[in-house]
Design an enzyme around this catalytic site. Structure first.
Site, PDB file in Angstrom:
ATOM      1  CB  SER A   8      -0.892   0.021   1.240  1.00 33.00           C
ATOM      2  OG  SER A   8      -1.500   1.292   1.333  1.00 33.00           O
ATOM      3  CG  HIS A  33      -3.929  -1.462  -1.740  1.00 34.95           C
ATOM      4  ND1 HIS A  33      -5.034  -2.150  -2.207  1.00 34.95           N
ATOM      5  CD2 HIS A  33      -4.362  -0.740  -0.678  1.00 34.95           C
ATOM      6  CE1 HIS A  33      -6.083  -1.860  -1.454  1.00 34.95           C
ATOM      7  NE2 HIS A  33      -5.704  -1.002  -0.518  1.00 34.95           N
ATOM      8  CG  ASP A  35      -5.222   2.414   0.705  1.00 33.49           C
ATOM      9  OD1 ASP A  35      -6.199   1.659   0.598  1.00 33.49           O
ATOM     10  OD2 ASP A  35      -4.100   2.043   1.108  1.00 33.49           O
ATOM     11  CG  MET A  37      -8.468   7.142   2.533  1.00 40.89           C
ATOM     12  SD  MET A  37      -7.562   7.176   4.081  1.00 40.89           S
ATOM     13  CE  MET A  37      -6.818   5.556   4.059  1.00 40.89           C
ATOM     14  CG  HIS A  66      -9.403   0.304  -0.740  1.00 42.93           C
ATOM     15  ND1 HIS A  66      -8.839   0.048   0.493  1.00 42.93           N
ATOM     16  CD2 HIS A  66     -10.745   0.301  -0.536  1.00 42.93           C
ATOM     17  CE1 HIS A  66      -9.800  -0.110   1.391  1.00 42.93           C
ATOM     18  NE2 HIS A  66     -10.964   0.050   0.787  1.00 42.93           N
ATOM     19  CG  MET A  68     -11.449   3.358   1.869  1.00 42.10           C
ATOM     20  SD  MET A  68      -9.929   3.273   2.825  1.00 42.10           S
ATOM     21  CE  MET A  68      -8.739   3.334   1.498  1.00 42.10           C
ATOM     22  CG  MET A 137     -12.085  -2.861   4.620  1.00 40.31           C
ATOM     23  SD  MET A 137     -10.511  -2.434   3.844  1.00 40.31           S
ATOM     24  CE  MET A 137      -9.609  -1.689   5.214  1.00 40.31           C
ATOM     25  CG  ASP A 175      -6.601  -2.895   2.903  1.00 40.08           C
ATOM     26  OD1 ASP A 175      -5.549  -2.675   3.524  1.00 40.08           O
ATOM     27  OD2 ASP A 175      -7.159  -2.041   2.180  1.00 40.08           O
TER      28      ASP A 175
HETATM   29  C1  DX5 Z   1      -6.603   1.409   5.422  1.00 38.44           C
HETATM   30  C2  DX5 Z   1      -6.137   1.143   4.022  1.00 38.44           C
HETATM   31  C3  DX5 Z   1      -5.033   0.173   3.955  1.00 38.44           C
HETATM   32  C4  DX5 Z   1      -3.768   0.568   4.660  1.00 38.44           C
HETATM   33  C5  DX5 Z   1      -3.176  -0.708   5.193  1.00 38.44           C
HETATM   34  O1  DX5 Z   1      -7.807   2.049   5.400  1.00 38.44           O
HETATM   35  O2  DX5 Z   1      -7.205   0.648   3.225  1.00 38.44           O
HETATM   36  O3  DX5 Z   1      -4.767  -0.216   2.598  1.00 38.44           O
HETATM   37  O4  DX5 Z   1      -2.827   1.226   3.853  1.00 38.44           O
HETATM   38  O5  DX5 Z   1      -2.110  -0.411   5.996  1.00 38.44           O
HETATM   39  P1  DX5 Z   1      -1.461  -1.469   6.986  1.00 38.44           P
HETATM   40  O6  DX5 Z   1      -0.991  -2.624   6.149  1.00 38.44           O
HETATM   41  O7  DX5 Z   1      -0.361  -0.701   7.622  1.00 38.44           O
HETATM   42  O8  DX5 Z   1      -2.528  -1.901   7.967  1.00 38.44           O
HETATM   43 ZN    ZN Z   2      -6.702  -0.248   1.197  1.00 43.57          ZN
END
Ligand code: DX5
Ligand code: ZN
Length: 223
Positions: A8, A33, A35, A37, A66, A68, A137, A175
């Protein structure tokens, strides 16, 4: 199928993003990956299109995006244009989930649905045949570096059993809080793709950690 590793970028050094992307290019990782948000669906804001385009410019592996965010439908085409290969939306953020999945496929991407820790896997039954991937998740989304929620293992077993009938090729990705300490048990429970943020980027050698995660012994694996 051998399990997939998706580091990620949320845990990368944004001041040295190109360097970290090139490390992943050179590593045994399978995907990036990414993310996204929005500060509404989750209590954090990460990055949007300009950063995603910069990632795409250097990345030589598929971008596993991903989302969010609330109302993801309005941005699917733009994420596809920005270089996503997989687009995963949250079950909890989609009123017309089936339509959203169709839009992702129409945009030329693989479609994933993510479920929060409180969301039962049974709710995916009707859409499971249409999906390429389910993202389970194992922390509450929004932040890297959180502690893995153990009930995830039960959800993985239930989901893999459902998928055996409805969609045997389904990728089940986990994840949150994934690392060398729990990856083998997650494979045994039915997962075959793993996001790793902190585990990779806080390691002395991120590239070596990716290799360790990729080659971890998973004896009684069925994936
Ligand atoms: C959290 C993200 C993850 C995050 C995971 O909301 O969706 O992808 O980067 O990080 P780690 O592996 O550190 O838990
Ligand atoms: Zn993620």
């Amino acid at each position: 199928m051998n399990h997939l590793i998706a580091p990620s970028l949320l845990a990368a050094d944004f001041g040295n993003l190109q360097r970290d992307i090139e490390m992943i290019n050179a590593s045994e990782a399978d995907w990036f990956h990414v993310d996204v948000m929005d500060g509404v669906f989750v209590p954090n804001i990460s990055f949007g299109f300009p950063v995603m385009e910069a990632i795409k410019k250097h990345a030589k592996k598929p971008l596993d995006v991903h989302l969010m965010i609330v109302n993801p439908d309005q941005y699917i085409e733009r994420f596809a244009e920005a270089g996503a290969s997989h687009i995963t939306v949250h079950y909890e953020a989609c009123v017309h989930l089936h339509r959203t999945i169709q839009s992702i496929h129409l945009a030329g991407c693989k479609a994933g649905v993510a479920i929060n820790p409180h969301t039962p896997v049974g709710l995916l039954k009707e859409v499971l045949p249409d999906l390429d991937l389910v993202l389970v998740m194992s922390v509450n989304p929004g932040f890297g570096g959180q502690k893995f929620i153990p009930n995830t293992l039960n959800k993985l077993r239930e989901l893999r059993a459902m998928a055996l009938n409805l969609n045997p090729d389904l990728i089940i990705e986990v994840d949150g809080g994934v690392g060398a300490h729990n990856l083998a048990s997650l494979v045994e429970a039915g997962a075959n793709a793993f996001v790793a943020g902190n585990a990779v980027f806080a390691a002395d050698s991120p590239e070596q950690m990716i290799s360790e995660l990729k080659n971890i012994r998973t004896d009684s694996v069925q994936a």
